[in-house]
Scaffold this active site. Structure first.
Site, PDB file in Angstrom:
ATOM      1  CB  ALA A   1      -0.693   2.904   3.600  1.00 17.40           C
TER       2      ALA A   1
ATOM      3  CB  VAL B   1       3.636  -1.655   1.710  1.00 18.50           C
ATOM      4  CG1 VAL B   1       4.626  -1.131   2.759  1.00 18.50           C
ATOM      5  CG2 VAL B   1       2.568  -2.526   2.366  1.00 18.50           C
ATOM      6  CE  LYS B   2       4.214   6.815  -1.093  1.00 22.20           C
ATOM      7  NZ  LYS B   2       3.694   8.217  -1.067  1.00 22.20           N
ATOM      8  CB  CYS B   3       9.424   0.748   0.978  1.00 20.77           C
ATOM      9  SG  CYS B   3       8.455  -0.573   1.724  1.00 20.77           S
TER      10      CYS B   3
END
EC number: 2.2.1.2
Length: 222
Positions: A64, A90-92
């Protein structure tokens, strides 16, 4: 090789899961926008609820993406997303602030996926910052007449040279050959649109052979 599906569409995720080949899911704001119609009626809480529903379908990593630009904002939003379910990754984006956020998450036990990666140097930084996954976008590189799969080869070589545990997710997959080439290069994961997953199973000789078998079987039954 692991297969993730690159979609936010619940029906597509369910259909892929029924095939027995699905190991995880990747989403991004653009994929979310495709399913909501009018984004003005889709709140942040709706987004979190949607991610939670995906986690109920798939027993595997669900990426996400944060929707902010500064490290402080990414950390706050990422911690909120990670609290949805233990499978949330967590996508960064691979930016300076993104690297700061990735390091923070790595030190605090939150898994991360470094996204929008277009060069081997970006992938090297992601691994050193502690990213669990790195997502090179091969299709977008192909779009500008650059060999996207060559980038995958470079990243796999660099990670193997130094024993980095970061897994390579081949993203922006446009056709089955991207998947096959990625597998031959030793990429860990391909994240694939549902349309391409179906294409992987299709071959004209399979169709022709099946038709011949069915025609012959019909004659024998008469």
């Amino acid at each position: 090789m692991k297969f993730f599906i690159d979609t936010a569409n619940l029906d597509e995720i369910l259909a892929a899961a029924e095939l027995g080949v699905l190991d995880g899911v990747t989403t991004n704001p653009s994929l979310i926008a495709k399913i909501v119609g009018d984004p003005s009626n889709f709140t942040y809480n709706d987004f979190k609820a949607h991610i939670a529903r995906i986690c109920e379908i798939v027993d595997g990593p669900v990426s996400a993406e944060v929707t902010c630009l500064t490290a402080e904002e990414m950390i706050a939003e990422g911690e909120d997303l990670a609290a949805i379910h233990e499978n949330v990754v967590v996508k960064c984006p691979l930016t300076i602030d993104g690297l700061k956020a990735i390091q923070h998450f790595s030190l605090n036990g939150i898994r991360t996926n470094a996204t929008l990666v277009f060069s081997p140097n970006q992938a090297l930084l992601a691994a050193k910052a502690g990213a669990d996954y790195v997502s090179p976008f091969v299709g977008r590189l192909d779009d500008i007449s650059t060999d996207g799969m060559e980038l995958v080869k470079q990243i796999v070589t660099i990670y193997n040279n130094y024993g980095y545990p970061t897994e390579v997710i081949v993203a922006s997959v446009r056709h089955p050959q991207h998947v096959v080439t990625a597998a031959m290069m030793g990429a860990d994961i391909a994240t694939i649109p549902y349309s391409v997953i179906k294409q992987l199973a299709n071959h004209p000789l399979t169709d022709a052979g099946l038709k011949k078998f069915m025609d012959d079987a019909a004659v024998m039954k008469k």
